[in-house]
Scaffold this active site. Structure first.
Site, short mmCIF file in Angstrom:
data_model
loop_
_atom_site.label_atom_id
_atom_site.label_comp_id
_atom_site.label_asym_id
_atom_site.label_seq_id
_atom_site.Cartn_x
_atom_site.Cartn_y
_atom_site.Cartn_z
N HIS A 355 37.45 106.23 28.62
CA HIS A 355 37.97 106.49 27.28
C HIS A 355 39.00 105.50 26.78
CE1 HIS A 355 36.33 110.34 25.87
NE2 HIS A 355 36.08 110.53 27.15
N LYS A 542 46.48 111.99 13.44
CA LYS A 542 46.07 111.65 14.80
C LYS A 542 47.32 111.70 15.67
CE LYS A 542 44.47 107.71 13.05
NZ LYS A 542 43.13 107.71 13.62
N ARG A 543 47.16 111.57 16.99
CA ARG A 543 48.34 111.54 17.82
C ARG A 543 49.26 110.38 17.43
NH1 ARG A 543 48.72 115.10 22.29
NH2 ARG A 543 50.71 114.04 22.63
N LYS A 548 48.36 103.15 17.42
CA LYS A 548 47.73 103.69 16.21
C LYS A 548 48.47 103.26 14.94
CE LYS A 548 45.77 107.80 18.54
NZ LYS A 548 44.34 107.89 18.17
N THR A 650 37.55 109.39 16.41
CA THR A 650 36.55 110.32 15.87
C THR A 650 36.99 110.89 14.53
OG1 THR A 650 37.52 112.03 17.30
CG2 THR A 650 35.44 111.03 18.04
N LYS A 654 35.00 112.07 10.91
CA LYS A 654 35.16 113.32 10.16
C LYS A 654 35.48 113.04 8.70
CE LYS A 654 37.42 115.18 14.31
NZ LYS A 654 38.78 115.34 14.90
C1 LIG Z 1 39.51 114.58 15.73
C2 LIG Z 1 40.84 114.96 16.20
C3 LIG Z 1 41.64 114.05 16.88
C4 LIG Z 1 41.20 112.61 17.13
O1 LIG Z 1 41.66 111.80 16.06
P1 LIG Z 1 41.64 110.20 16.15
O2 LIG Z 1 42.09 109.78 14.79
O3 LIG Z 1 40.23 109.81 16.41
O4 LIG Z 1 42.58 109.82 17.22
C5 LIG Z 1 42.89 114.44 17.31
N1 LIG Z 1 43.35 115.68 17.08
C6 LIG Z 1 42.62 116.59 16.40
C7 LIG Z 1 43.18 117.95 16.16
C8 LIG Z 1 41.34 116.27 15.94
O5 LIG Z 1 40.62 117.19 15.29
#
Ligand SMILES: *Cc1c(COP(=O)(O)O)cnc(C)c1O
Length: 809
Positions: A355, A542-543, A548, A650, A654
């Site tokens: 990952h 995101k985190r 990031k 991911t 979305k």
């Molecule tokens: C999809 C999702 C993530 C992943 O987000 P990235 O922008 O791809 O790091 C993290 N937390 C939650 C709650 C999510 O639904």
């Protein structure tokens, strides 16, 4: 079972009576929710039983997805959706004076994961069940999931996530299927019946009790199982000796020490803590999981030599990689197979997904710690390593190579190497990421095992992220192109025929506008801040992590703010910048960044001189349920990681599926989004892979040069530490130091100018309404390829060799 509205009404009232001896008028919302959840699980129970029965009878290959994290979120909405009874239930409850959406809000998120990795596991479960693939999850039933985040005075404060407090209607405790997991002790070799055997003595025995949650397929009869393990003491809950002496806390010490194994999720995303408890967690669920798989396999009376024909074990990152040694242990020590036969079975059973390439995320365990906790497992890893090193030596006659590839080296056990050597497939999670693994990070292994490495680009379930999160858009799509996109998400491409259709564009826009208005109400209620619903909703959720680059986003906002201060009539489309992000509690710089975002938000939102043209909002406690609310109202999706650092991402998928336009670096799966929609429908900026790699190799990046040459950067950085943001001068001195004195590891300053240009381009594009709306449609139309159904079909065919079977009722 053909459900009708009246049946549901009756069942529901009966349920409420049986559970709580209450009728609707005297019931609390909590009880109404719990009764409904319990009823919905009951509606799935026949399918669940039949699925298990037929998997067993038909002896089809079973896939087990081992993951330390399953970030599944709430289940009521998705279970209703997958059972196809959402509308029926909504109507039935409405007749009873109950609002379904309100009940859905009562459910606590199952936040058993940190971010992308855990959410991927949840999307995969949904896709396996929906594709009728016999695939199950195996993990840990944490008493506490990822902490709840509160923002107090701009700072993150962590609160324990006691998600089970009000009960969990979805799980079933299976006390009768508990197994014992052994830690510590000594291993004594003995020679018995012409065979070397190993006796494990003086170990600590922990009882692993499984809790099963049904994973309901969409519009079929498949109900797979998510099995999560909880740690318990075997016999004595407390020590009577101590108890009778009045030493009460000593009396329960043992119990707490054992139960602590499954107590709490480690809140570190892509940064690994080398704590012994974490290794305990890993071995705990892996050993329990494999023991239960073996037990079930044996019920079929098939020879153990066929194990890998009937079982696939997939390990989500290296966290479960002790599975390699644990399966070897069981096959050699308990099933009495030869090493060679056991190795053949093990390597053909296990497959591994990598990952990340971030060095702080690569798991390694100090030998001493490992050996003490898992003595027999360590011996097995030593033997695996001895044999592997011999193969490398044989092939290359190069001791440096042997050393570089050794699973045990520098005083550590390297879990990624164990995972690679012990599995038949190693995959990256996006094309770019896999390429970097093969050509750079794991090049030695890719050369040694050229056939093992492959790519499987991540995906998201369109059921949760489009149908459930954005039902109006989902319905519009079905009215426009028919409903076959639901079973075949690639058919969303049919929307292309409508990308220039004014009435379709307007409908998509109206739905987004409606989502934006609803979210603005939520924000007004929760934060007391009014937002302009005609502004561009620009979202980064995101985190929080340096790679990031939330800081890059904030720097553009500050630059825009200073420009507006100089010229309040500056012609820009009003914008609302949203952030949502949890920082690992021990990640100082990430927590400072949260304070920075909130400080900037406070400054800008309270400045009346800029005519409310921009607002900044930090949304507390980003989680799956919040993601489902905010993603459907995004105009702009921020995917701005330093190229090469985000393995896939991911949330980018979305957002795209919900018709947002992406502003992105060519990193992770952004590259594949770009390839799908074309350069007219995404805004790309920043350094490319080769530029980043060249800077890293040549070490010729100097962030001070940019500070000195770009007055915008100078102003922003100076203002960080001169008190002008309204906090003490030293508040952000560590961020300042990180970017300048420590030379800006993730190239924020380097990409700044191009990011500002890209943001201005977004502003220009948005002015052309029909063009912008066409871009939105383009993105939705091309998002089907990112359904995790596609990803799971590839895993099934190319890694697991697993086939779907239809369950008959
Ligand atoms: C999809 C999702 C993530 C992943 O987000 P990235 O922008 O791809 O790091 C993290 N937390 C939650 C709650 C999510 O639904």
């Amino acid at each position: 079972m053909d459900l009708t509205k009246d049946l549901i009404k009756n069942d529901f009232k009966k349920k409420l009576m049986n559970l709580y001896s209450e009728d609707i008028t005297e019931s609390s919302k909590l009880h109404l929710y719990l009764a409904l959840g319990s009823l919905v699980r009951e509606y799935a129970s026949e399918k669940w039983m039949k699925t298990n029965e037929q998997y067993y009878k038909k002896q089809v290959k079973q896939v087990y997805y081992f993951s330390m994290e399953f970030l599944i979120g709430r289940l009521l909405g998705s279970n209703l959706l997958n059972l196809g009874i959402t509308d029926l239930c909504r109507e039935a409850l409405k007749d009873l004076g109950i609002n379904l959406s309100e009940l859905e809000e009562i459910e606590n998120d199952a936040g058993l994961g940190n971010g992308g990795l855990g959410r991927l596991a949840a999307c995969f479960l949904d896709s396996m069940a929906s594709l009728e693939i016999p695939g199950h999850g195996c993990g840990i039933r944490y008493d506490y999931g990822l902490f709840e985040q509160k923002i107090i005075n701009g700072y993150q404060v962590e609160i324990p996530d006691n998600w089970l407090r009000q009960g969990n209607v979805w799980e079933v405790r299976k006390e009768d299927k508990a197994v014992i997991v052994k830690f510590g002790g000594t291993v004594i070799p003995a020679f018995e019946n012409d065979r070397l055997s190993f006796k494990h003595e003086n170990y600590e025995a922990v009882l692993a009790v499984p809790y099963d949650t049904p994973v309901i397929g969409y519009n079929n009869n498949t109900v797979n199982t998510l099995r999560l393990w909880s740690a318990q003491t075997i016999d004595k809950d407390f020590d009577l000796d101590s108890f009778s002496k009045g030493e009460y806390s000593k009396a329960v010490e043992h119990k707490y020490s054992i139960e602590s194994i499954s107590q709490v999720l480690y809140p570190d995303d892509t940064r690994i803590e080398g704590k012994i408890l974490r290794l305990k967690q890993q071995y705990f669920f892996v050993s329990a999981g494999i023991q239960s798989i073996i037990r079930r396999f044996k019920k079929n009376k098939l020879p153990i030599s066929l194990f890998n024909e009937y079982i696939s074990i997939h390990i989500n990152d290296t966290h479960p990689s002790v599975a390699v040694a644990e399966l070897m242990r069981i096959l050699v020590d308990e099933e009495n197979l030869s090493w060679e036969d056991a190795w053949h079975i093990t390597t053909n059973t296990i497959a591994y997904t990598n990952h990340t390439i971030l060095s702080e995320a690569l798991e390694k365990w100090p030998i001493d710690l490992f050996k003490k906790l898992l003595p027999r497992i360590f011996m097995i890893i030593e033997e695996i390593n001895r044999r592997f090193c011999n193969e490398v030596r044989e092939k290359y006659k190069d001791e440096k190579k042997v050393y570089d590839m050794s699973i045990i080296a520098d005083g550590n056990v390297k879990m990624a190497y164990l995972a690679i050597v012990g599995s038949h497939s190693v995959n990256g999670v996006a094309k770019l990421h896999t390429e970097i693994l093969k050509n750079k990070e794991l090049a030695n292994f890719a050369n040694f095992y050229p056939l093992k490495f492959n790519n499987k680009t991540n995906g998201i379930t369109h059921r949760r992220w489009l149908m459930e999160a954005n039902p109006k858009l989902s319905n519009l799509i079905t009215e426009t192109i028919g409903s076959d996109w639901i079973a075949t998400p690639n058919n969303l491409i049919k929307l292309l025929a409508f990308s220039k259709d004014k009435s379709f564009q307007d409908n998509v826009h109206r739905i987004k506008q409606n989502n934006k208005i609803n979210f603005a109400k939520y924000v007004k209620d929760k934060y007391g801040i009014a937002i302009d619903t005609d502004s561009i909703y620009d979202i980064q959720v995101k985190r929080l992590h340096s790679y990031k680059r939330q800081v890059l986003n904030i720097f553009n906002i500050l630059d825009l703010y200073y420009r507006l201060k100089e010229n309040p009539n500056l012609d820009i489309i009003p914008r609302t910048f949203f952030f949502g992000a949890k920082a690992a509690p021990g990640y100082y710089l990430a927590k400072q960044t949260i304070k920075l975002i909130n400080t900037v938000a406070n400054k800008i939102n309270n400045d009346n001189s800029i005519n409310e043209k921009i607002k900044v909002l930090f949304l507390e406690n980003y989680s799956v349920s919040l993601a489902e609310k905010i993603i459907p109202c995004a105009d702009v999706s921020e995917q701005i990681s330093t190229t090469t650092k985000e393995a896939s991402g991911t949330s980018n998928m979305k957002f795209m599926m919900n018709g947002a336009v992406t502003i992105a670096t060519l990193d992770g799966a952004n590259v594949e989004i770009y390839d799908a929609v074309g350069s007219d429908n995404i805004v790309i900026f920043g350094m490319k892979k080769d530029e980043v790699l060249a800077y890293e190799k040549n070490k010729n990046y100097h962030s001070y040069d940019l500070y000195n040459s770009d007055p915008r950067l100078k102003r922003i950085l100076d203002n960080l530490v001169n008190g002008s943001l309204g906090v003490i001068n030293s508040e952000f001195s560590d961020i300042h130091k990180y970017l300048l004195a420590n030379n800006d590891e993730y190239f924020v300053l380097k990409d700044f100018a191009d990011y500002v240009r890209a943001q201005n381009r977004i502003d220009q594009l948005y002015r052309n309404k029909s063009k912008w709306r066409e871009m939105c449609v383009y993105n939705i139309a091309h998002s089907g390829i990112f359904s995790s159904d596609n990803t799971i079909k590839q895993y099934s065919k190319e890694i697991w060799n697993a086939k779907g079977i239809h369950v008959d009722i």
